[in-house]
Motif scaffolding. Structure first.
Motif, mmCIF file in Angstrom:
data_model
loop_
_atom_site.group_PDB
_atom_site.id
_atom_site.type_symbol
_atom_site.label_atom_id
_atom_site.label_comp_id
_atom_site.label_asym_id
_atom_site.label_seq_id
_atom_site.Cartn_x
_atom_site.Cartn_y
_atom_site.Cartn_z
ATOM 1 N N PRO A 1 -15.137 73.392 50.707
ATOM 2 C CA PRO A 1 -15.364 74.123 51.966
ATOM 3 C C PRO A 1 -14.666 73.462 53.159
ATOM 4 C CG PRO A 1 -17.276 72.783 51.482
ATOM 5 C CD PRO A 1 -16.312 72.573 50.342
ATOM 6 N N LEU A 2 -13.368 73.288 53.062
ATOM 7 C CA LEU A 2 -12.604 72.652 54.133
ATOM 8 C C LEU A 2 -11.782 73.704 54.870
ATOM 9 C CD1 LEU A 2 -11.240 69.518 52.201
ATOM 10 C CD2 LEU A 2 -13.392 69.757 53.477
ATOM 11 N N SER A 3 -11.525 73.449 56.157
ATOM 12 C CA SER A 3 -10.707 74.353 56.978
ATOM 13 C C SER A 3 -9.673 73.509 57.720
ATOM 14 C CB SER A 3 -11.594 75.109 57.979
ATOM 15 O OG SER A 3 -10.814 75.957 58.799
ATOM 16 N N LEU A 4 -8.406 73.649 57.342
ATOM 17 C CA LEU A 4 -7.378 72.703 57.796
ATOM 18 C C LEU A 4 -6.150 73.357 58.409
ATOM 19 C CD1 LEU A 4 -7.487 70.450 54.587
ATOM 20 C CD2 LEU A 4 -8.685 70.061 56.751
ATOM 21 N N ILE B 1 -4.944 71.805 46.571
ATOM 22 C CA ILE B 1 -4.075 72.942 46.865
ATOM 23 C C ILE B 1 -4.855 74.046 47.585
ATOM 24 C CG2 ILE B 1 -4.512 73.962 44.592
ATOM 25 C CD1 ILE B 1 -1.637 75.100 44.662
ATOM 26 N N GLU B 2 -4.175 74.674 48.534
ATOM 27 C CA GLU B 2 -4.657 75.918 49.139
ATOM 28 C C GLU B 2 -3.502 76.914 49.040
ATOM 29 O OE1 GLU B 2 -7.150 77.249 53.066
ATOM 30 O OE2 GLU B 2 -5.240 76.233 53.437
ATOM 31 N N VAL C 1 3.263 72.701 54.162
ATOM 32 C CA VAL C 1 4.050 72.743 55.398
ATOM 33 C C VAL C 1 3.232 72.048 56.487
ATOM 34 C CG1 VAL C 1 5.161 74.194 57.126
ATOM 35 C CG2 VAL C 1 5.144 74.911 54.723
ATOM 36 N N GLY C 2 3.760 70.939 57.001
ATOM 37 C CA GLY C 2 3.038 70.207 58.039
ATOM 38 C C GLY C 2 3.405 68.742 58.028
ATOM 39 N N SER D 1 -1.535 70.889 59.744
ATOM 40 C CA SER D 1 -0.803 72.059 59.269
ATOM 41 C C SER D 1 -1.290 73.306 59.991
ATOM 42 C CB SER D 1 -0.979 72.234 57.759
ATOM 43 O OG SER D 1 -0.314 73.402 57.315
ATOM 44 N N GLY D 2 -0.333 74.129 60.368
ATOM 45 C CA GLY D 2 -0.664 75.433 60.944
ATOM 46 C C GLY D 2 -0.155 76.552 60.071
ATOM 47 N N SER D 3 0.156 76.220 58.826
ATOM 48 C CA SER D 3 0.777 77.177 57.927
ATOM 49 C C SER D 3 -0.204 78.267 57.497
ATOM 50 C CB SER D 3 1.302 76.452 56.683
ATOM 51 O OG SER D 3 1.899 77.346 55.780
#
Length: 349
Positions: free
Chosen positions: A219-222, A200-201, A288-289, A176-178
């Motif tokens: 602590p995730l970065s997606l 959810i983010e 979105v992705g 995802s680049g949303s």
């Protein structure tokens, strides 16, 4: 000067009485040597022609011209030869440069054509695979679902419901680049609790894991537009949880809905957050992705198993929910397409 010379001759000649000089009918001047007095003074001896000053000047000019004319053509020829050689060298150098530029342009054109052909072939292959649909999957798990828009009507649904569980591991690949926030990759709602399990983010908040509406921040970065492998483990005992991204454990905690069993008979949705069981989606919370390999186990997996799946050295289907074409439905314009996940991830990176 001639008078002086004649005088000297007369002085040293005992029979000399005078010097005779004159000019003939042709205009030639002459000088006579001394002659005896009893001889004819008309100077019958051989006369010495003397040229006029203008004639002498013309003769001298002619002589200089003859002298210079002999050497001038050679000098001019040498000069012209050197100049022609210089021009020839310049021309050859320019031709060499043009040939080199032509070669470079040809090589660049060939490389560009090869890249274009390769891209077109890849696109044609993808189009062919898409036209074949799910029947073209090389294996039941080699597909992805695409949710390209942030709406409240694009989603996927897992046909199978969950049993009661006291622990779980949920793993998936997502891309995802949303922004802001990737939305809701999945949600599980049961009667009486729409937020039984939710990832959810939302907006600028960190990624959250909800269990029985209790929250832990992960602590995730997606949201960088690349494929990532994530796994979340939880056990009802003390509410212990762990979060993995690309094989690394980035976070852990406890007291997340401790001693609460995951209830059975709910609805598992991909790409939307449920305000009621199975519906009332909010577009601002939509994912979105792309998603793939969504699997659920009813136990906490070992870290070695998670690492092996993240680096594509093994694949383990979930024993509760397995990622297969027959288990997933899509709605509202969401689509399924073939995916060689590890190859696609390498190409993407």
């Amino acid at each position: 000067m001639l008078h002086l010379l004649a005088g000297l001759i007369c002085i040293y000649a005992p029979t000399c009485v005078k010097v005779a000089y004159g000019q003939n009918e042709k205009g030639e001047r002459f000088l006579c040597t001394a002659v005896p007095i009893d001889k004819d003074t008309s100077c019958p001896v051989q006369s010495l022609p003397v040229q006029s000053a203008s004639v002498q000047e013309r003769n001298q000019q002619q002589m200089r011209a003859n002298i210079s004319g002999a050497s001038f053509p050679n000098e001019l020829r040498n000069l012209l030869q050197r100049r022609l050689e210089d021009l020839e060298n310049q021309l050859l150098k320019k031709v060499s440069e043009l040939e080199e530029e032509k070669s470079q342009l040809y090589n660049e054109t060939v490389a560009h054509r090869q890249r274009t052909d390769s891209t077109l072939n890849s696109l044609m292959n993808r189009i062919s695979e898409l036209e074949k649909g799910g029947a073209g999957f090389k294996s039941p798990e080699n597909f992805k679902i695409s949710l390209p828009l942030r709406t409240n009507y694009l989603f996927g649904q897992v046909k199978k419901s969950l049993p009661e569980m006291y622990a779980f591991t949920i793993c998936m690949w997502l891309k995802s680049g949303s922004s802001p926030g990737i939305g809701t990759p999945f949600s599980y709602g049961v009667p009486g609790q729409a937020n039984e399990i939710v990832l959810i983010e939302w907006g600028h908040n960190p990624i959250e894991l909800l269990i029985n509406d209790k929250v832990a921040q992960l602590p995730l970065s997606l949201s960088d537009g690349r494929w990532h492998h994530i796994c979340i483990t939880w056990t009802t005992r003390d509410g212990l949880w762990e979060a993995y991204q690309d094989g690394q454990r980035l976070g852990s905690g406890e007291n997340l809905a401790p001693w609460h069993p995951i209830k059975q008979g709910g609805v598992l949705i991909l790409g939307q957050e449920q305000d009621v069981v199975g519906g009332r989606f909010d577009a601002t919370q939509a994912f979105v992705g792309e998603l793939s390999h969504f699997n659920i186990w009813d136990r906490v997996l070992r870290s070695t198993d998670i690492i092996a799946m993240s680096n594509c050295s093994s694949y383990m289907p979930g024993n509760v929910v397995a990622w297969t074409d027959s288990n997933i439905e899509v709605f509202g314009g969401a689509s399924k397409s073939p995916l060689e996940l590890c190859e696609d991830r390498l190409f993407d990176n």
